[in-house]
Design an enzyme around this catalytic site. Structure first.
Site, PDB file in Angstrom:
ATOM      1  N   LYS A  83     -28.590   1.652   8.656  1.00  0.00           N
ATOM      2  CA  LYS A  83     -30.050   1.680   8.675  1.00  0.00           C
ATOM      3  C   LYS A  83     -30.544   0.833   9.844  1.00  0.00           C
ATOM      4  O   LYS A  83     -30.203  -0.357   9.962  1.00  0.00           O
ATOM      5  CB  LYS A  83     -30.553   1.101   7.346  1.00  0.00           C
TER       6      LYS A  83
HETATM    7  O1  G3P Z   1     -37.476   2.478   0.960  1.00  0.00           O
HETATM    8  C1  G3P Z   1     -38.345   1.546   1.511  1.00  0.00           C
HETATM    9  C2  G3P Z   1     -38.719   0.589   0.483  1.00  0.00           C
HETATM   10  O2  G3P Z   1     -37.679  -0.256   0.148  1.00  0.00           O
HETATM   11  C3  G3P Z   1     -40.000  -0.090   0.640  1.00  0.00           C
HETATM   12  O3  G3P Z   1     -40.627   0.073  -0.560  1.00  0.00           O
HETATM   13  O4  G3P Z   1     -42.212  -0.382  -2.294  1.00  0.00           O
HETATM   14  O5  G3P Z   1     -41.461  -2.236  -0.740  1.00  0.00           O
HETATM   15  O6  G3P Z   1     -42.959  -0.416   0.064  1.00  0.00           O
HETATM   16  P1  G3P Z   1     -41.878  -0.795  -0.903  1.00  0.00           P
END
Ligand code: G3P
Length: 217
Positions: free
Chosen positions: A87
């Site tokens: 990643k």
């Molecule tokens: O896949 C990306 C993720 O980990 C971010 O998610 O909910 O922190 O915006 P969030």
């Protein structure tokens, strides 16, 4: 549509795997920290533990932000397990690193994507996956799903093979709308997957069937 779970929590990964519909896992440094996984060696071991639970791709994020550092870390991550996808953040050095990994047969997930232009660059560099963060766009009053639709259109126009991995998915409607638009993959919390199960008519219908069965037996 592939379903990935977005967590570093092994119990939740096992639960999603047991359901039989899991295609992979995404993690990031914040999700690792949330599980108390710190230190390079522990983090690397945790990636291997995750790979041993699931059958599909497991995204492992580089921490370096310079080209040489990303290449070194990415090669180390890719060596860990055949299921690892490296990643890489959507920054200038990241685009160079994705191109390097593409040329060297290492699969990549371009993360922290918030615009169609960034997604176009990731595809040009040969990323295996591109991760537009739809929930974080919604958080700032910008339509995350509209970005998924734009990327779908652009990729289809030119036949780019980069898979659209809708990330920062927060709930079931994100999942359903991403499926309608044609995202190749979604990654979200366990609740966004298990939430798809729920319908009150299923529950009341089943209750009635079981009661009627008992009456006749
Ligand atoms: O896949 C990306 C993720 O980990 C971010 O998610 O909910 O922190 O915006 P969030």
């Amino acid at each position: 549509m592939k379903f990935f779970i977005d967590t570093a929590n092994l119990d939740q990964i096992r639960e999603a795997q047991d359901l039989g519909v899991l295609d992979g896992v995404t993690t990031n440094p914040s999700l690792m920290a949330k599980e108390g996984i710190t230190g390079r060696n522990n983090i690397l071991k945790h990636y291997v533990d995750i790979c041993n639970i699931v059958d599909g791709d497991v995204s492992a994020e580089v921490i370096a932000t310079d080209f040489e550092g990303m290449v070194k870390e990415g090669e180390e991550l890719a060596e860990l397990h055949p299921q690892i996808v490296v990643k890489v953040p959507m920054i200038k050095e990241g685009v160079k690193a994705i191109k390097y990994f593409t040329d060297h047969g290492i699969r990549t997930n371009c993360t922290l994507v918030f615009s169609a232009g960034q997604a176009l660059l990731a595809a040009k560099a040969g990323a295996t996956y591109v991760s537009p963060f739809i929930g974080r766009l919604d958080d700032i009053s910008t339509d995350g799903l509209e970005l998924i639709a734009d990327i779908r259109l652009i990729y289809d126009n030119y036949g780019f093979e980069t898979q659209i991995l809708a990330a920062s998915v927060r709930h079931t409607m994100h999942v359903i709308n991403c499926a309608k638009i044609g995202a190749d993959v979604m990654t979200g919390p366990l609740s966004s997957i298990e939430g798809l199960l729920k319908h009150p008519l299923t529950d009341s219908g089943l209750k009635q069937f079981l009661e009627d069965y008992k009456k006749g037996n």
